[in-house]
Write a protein that holds these residues in place. Structure first.
Motif, PDB file in Angstrom:
ATOM      1  N   GLN A 173       3.353 -13.209  -6.322  1.00 46.63           N
ATOM      2  CA  GLN A 173       3.616 -11.960  -7.063  1.00 46.63           C
ATOM      3  C   GLN A 173       4.630 -12.180  -8.195  1.00 46.63           C
ATOM      4  OE1 GLN A 173       4.577  -8.537  -4.644  1.00 46.63           O
ATOM      5  NE2 GLN A 173       2.650  -8.622  -3.523  1.00 46.63           N
ATOM      6  N   GLY A 174       5.299 -13.325  -8.156  1.00 42.13           N
ATOM      7  CA  GLY A 174       6.207 -13.698  -9.240  1.00 42.13           C
ATOM      8  C   GLY A 174       7.517 -12.928  -9.294  1.00 42.13           C
ATOM      9  N   ASN A 175       7.953 -12.394  -8.151  1.00 42.96           N
ATOM     10  CA  ASN A 175       9.203 -11.631  -8.175  1.00 42.96           C
ATOM     11  C   ASN A 175      10.241 -12.150  -7.179  1.00 42.96           C
ATOM     12  OD1 ASN A 175       7.835 -10.929  -5.952  1.00 42.96           O
ATOM     13  ND2 ASN A 175       7.704  -8.737  -6.364  1.00 42.96           N
ATOM     14  N   MET A 176      10.149 -13.461  -6.887  1.00 40.75           N
ATOM     15  CA  MET A 176      11.051 -13.992  -5.881  1.00 40.75           C
ATOM     16  C   MET A 176      12.244 -14.731  -6.460  1.00 40.75           C
ATOM     17  SD  MET A 176      10.085 -15.646  -2.329  1.00 40.75           S
ATOM     18  CE  MET A 176      10.103 -17.302  -2.878  1.00 40.75           C
ATOM     19  N   LEU A 177      13.367 -14.549  -5.798  1.00 38.04           N
ATOM     20  CA  LEU A 177      14.605 -15.196  -6.203  1.00 38.04           C
ATOM     21  C   LEU A 177      15.149 -15.890  -4.955  1.00 38.04           C
ATOM     22  CD1 LEU A 177      17.101 -15.463  -8.069  1.00 38.04           C
ATOM     23  CD2 LEU A 177      17.795 -13.217  -7.278  1.00 38.04           C
ATOM     24  N   THR A 178      15.245 -17.227  -4.995  1.00 38.02           N
ATOM     25  CA  THR A 178      15.732 -17.944  -3.822  1.00 38.02           C
ATOM     26  C   THR A 178      17.204 -18.287  -3.991  1.00 38.02           C
ATOM     27  OG1 THR A 178      13.573 -18.818  -3.253  1.00 38.02           O
ATOM     28  CG2 THR A 178      15.448 -20.047  -2.432  1.00 38.02           C
ATOM     29  N   GLU A 179      17.984 -17.986  -2.962  1.00 41.71           N
ATOM     30  CA  GLU A 179      19.423 -18.259  -2.992  1.00 41.71           C
ATOM     31  C   GLU A 179      19.770 -19.083  -1.757  1.00 41.71           C
ATOM     32  OE1 GLU A 179      22.082 -17.160  -4.949  1.00 41.71           O
ATOM     33  OE2 GLU A 179      20.974 -15.891  -6.373  1.00 41.71           O
ATOM     34  N   ILE A 180      20.586 -20.103  -1.958  1.00 38.68           N
ATOM     35  CA  ILE A 180      21.028 -20.918  -0.826  1.00 38.68           C
ATOM     36  C   ILE A 180      22.308 -20.312  -0.260  1.00 38.68           C
ATOM     37  CG2 ILE A 180      21.784 -23.207  -0.078  1.00 38.68           C
ATOM     38  CD1 ILE A 180      20.196 -24.301  -2.533  1.00 38.68           C
TER      39      ILE A 180
ATOM     40  N   ARG B 129       0.833  -1.213   0.000  1.00 39.96           N
ATOM     41  CA  ARG B 129       0.000   0.000   0.000  1.00 39.96           C
ATOM     42  C   ARG B 129       0.872   1.269   0.000  1.00 39.96           C
ATOM     43  NH1 ARG B 129      -1.038   3.518   3.670  1.00 39.96           N
ATOM     44  NH2 ARG B 129      -0.164   2.327   5.402  1.00 39.96           N
ATOM     45  N   ILE B 130       1.882   1.288   0.869  1.00 38.16           N
ATOM     46  CA  ILE B 130       2.764   2.468   0.962  1.00 38.16           C
ATOM     47  C   ILE B 130       3.450   2.721  -0.379  1.00 38.16           C
ATOM     48  CG2 ILE B 130       4.883   3.371   2.046  1.00 38.16           C
ATOM     49  CD1 ILE B 130       4.070   1.638   4.571  1.00 38.16           C
ATOM     50  N   LEU B 131       3.977   1.632  -0.974  1.00 38.05           N
ATOM     51  CA  LEU B 131       4.700   1.797  -2.244  1.00 38.05           C
ATOM     52  C   LEU B 131       3.750   2.224  -3.358  1.00 38.05           C
ATOM     53  CD1 LEU B 131       7.150  -1.264  -2.093  1.00 38.05           C
ATOM     54  CD2 LEU B 131       7.705   1.149  -1.733  1.00 38.05           C
ATOM     55  N   ALA B 132       2.548   1.617  -3.383  1.00 39.11           N
ATOM     56  CA  ALA B 132       1.580   1.956  -4.438  1.00 39.11           C
ATOM     57  C   ALA B 132       1.223   3.440  -4.392  1.00 39.11           C
ATOM     58  CB  ALA B 132       0.323   1.094  -4.296  1.00 39.11           C
ATOM     59  N   SER B 133       1.151   3.988  -3.175  1.00 38.77           N
ATOM     60  CA  SER B 133       0.804   5.409  -3.045  1.00 38.77           C
ATOM     61  C   SER B 133       1.890   6.310  -3.626  1.00 38.77           C
ATOM     62  CB  SER B 133       0.535   5.761  -1.582  1.00 38.77           C
ATOM     63  OG  SER B 133       1.761   5.825  -0.877  1.00 38.77           O
ATOM     64  N   LYS B 134       3.082   5.737  -3.829  1.00 37.49           N
ATOM     65  CA  LYS B 134       4.185   6.502  -4.421  1.00 37.49           C
ATOM     66  C   LYS B 134       4.417   6.081  -5.869  1.00 37.49           C
ATOM     67  CE  LYS B 134       6.884   6.615  -0.107  1.00 37.49           C
ATOM     68  NZ  LYS B 134       7.191   8.053  -0.069  1.00 37.49           N
ATOM     69  N   GLY B 135       3.519   5.235  -6.387  1.00 42.07           N
ATOM     70  CA  GLY B 135       3.687   4.741  -7.751  1.00 42.07           C
ATOM     71  C   GLY B 135       4.814   3.725  -7.862  1.00 42.07           C
ATOM     72  N   LYS B 136       5.126   3.085  -6.733  1.00 42.35           N
ATOM     73  CA  LYS B 136       6.213   2.093  -6.744  1.00 42.35           C
ATOM     74  C   LYS B 136       5.667   0.727  -6.369  1.00 42.35           C
ATOM     75  CE  LYS B 136       9.713   5.418  -5.381  1.00 42.35           C
ATOM     76  NZ  LYS B 136      10.276   6.090  -4.232  1.00 42.35           N
ATOM     77  N   LYS B 137       6.546  -0.282  -6.457  1.00 38.69           N
ATOM     78  CA  LYS B 137       6.177  -1.627  -6.020  1.00 38.69           C
ATOM     79  C   LYS B 137       7.434  -2.376  -5.588  1.00 38.69           C
ATOM     80  CE  LYS B 137       6.584  -3.387 -10.691  1.00 38.69           C
ATOM     81  NZ  LYS B 137       6.989  -4.567 -11.248  1.00 38.69           N
TER      82      LYS B 137
END
Ligand code: ADP
Ligand code: ZN
Length: 222
Positions: free
Chosen positions: A191-198, A98-106
């Motif tokens: 959301q499809g933006n995850m990167l998992t690192e071991i 919500r906070i990021l969306a209010s700034k046009g970010k994600k």
């Protein structure tokens, strides 16, 4: 660009975030560091936060969300931020969106660090941190010891052990992580933006390889 560092305590979120901060030239925001600074200065927030942190529990959402919202309004993070230790609950993640969306970010990328459980405790009890607030370099007495015992290589200040870095409190923090924070993996997977690192001593060097890998991926070279 907004990057989130996700992962259990001791997986190296802070180490990787600080490497990324340098490589990507965007600021790291660590809620844990903000709380510790306030505890040290004896502020009202510090007095409240200490009660929770000393028991390995999460500081309540309303307090933590307000801190991040205020921090994200500051001018030095308008081009992006690396969030280290936030969000830690679904409620925090929703509020962040919500906070990021209010700034046009994600949220652009979530870096999920995983470490075998048996390595986590070993990493945390051997962790030492530079007491200089401007430096805060993280060491490990076994994996990455300072050249001179108890002294920061980078700035010469004294190294300290965090009060919550004891085996008993780490076990509580791990429990808190699995109950309240791990559901975020699914939240961000959706959301499809995850990167998992071991992150493991048998696989890579103290966050360096991981940070390099992440930078390559962000640059679209991988
Ligand atoms: P670690 O990831 O090694 O546990 P942190 O410095 O990120 O260390 O956090 C230390 C403590 O600060 C946590 O155990 C928790 O009590 C509190 N804390 C940090 N971030 C949050 C957050 N987003 N929400 C609630 N509590 C937090
Ligand atoms: Zn230092």
């Amino acid at each position: 660009m907004v990057i989130i560092m996700l992962g259990a305590p001791g997986t190296g979120k802070g180490t990787v975030a600080s490497l990324l901060q340098k490589k990507l030239e965007i600021k790291q925001i660590s809620t844990g560091d903000i709380f510790r600074k306030n505890i040290k200065e004896g502020t009202e927030l510090g007095i409240i936060a200490k009660e929770y942190i000393s028991e390995g529990k999460l500081v309540p959402d309303d307090i933590t969300i307000k801190i991040i919202e205020d921090r994200l309004n500051e001018s030095d993070v308008q081009n992006g931020a690396i969030l280290d230790g936030f969000p830690r609950t679904i409620k925090q993640a929703e509020e962040l969106d919500r906070i990021l969306a209010s700034k046009g970010k994600k949220v652009n990328k979530v870096i999920n660090l995983t470490t075998p459980d048996e390595e986590i405790i070993e990493r945390i009890v051997n962790r030492r941190i530079c007491s200089n607030q401007e430096c805060k370099k993280i060491y490990n007495l076994i994996l990455n010891p300072p050249k001179q015992e108890g002294i920061c290589d980078k700035c010469g200040s004294e190294l300290i052990k965090r009060k919550d870095d004891t085996e008993e409190i780490v076990r509580e923090r791990l429990k808190t992580y699995f109950e309240q924070t791990s559901p975020l993996i699914q939240y961000y997977e959706k959301q499809g933006n995850m990167l998992t690192e071991i992150v493991s001593k048998t696989i890579n060097r103290l966050g360096i390889d991981v940070a390099e890998d992440v930078v390559q991926i962000l640059k679209g070279e991988k």
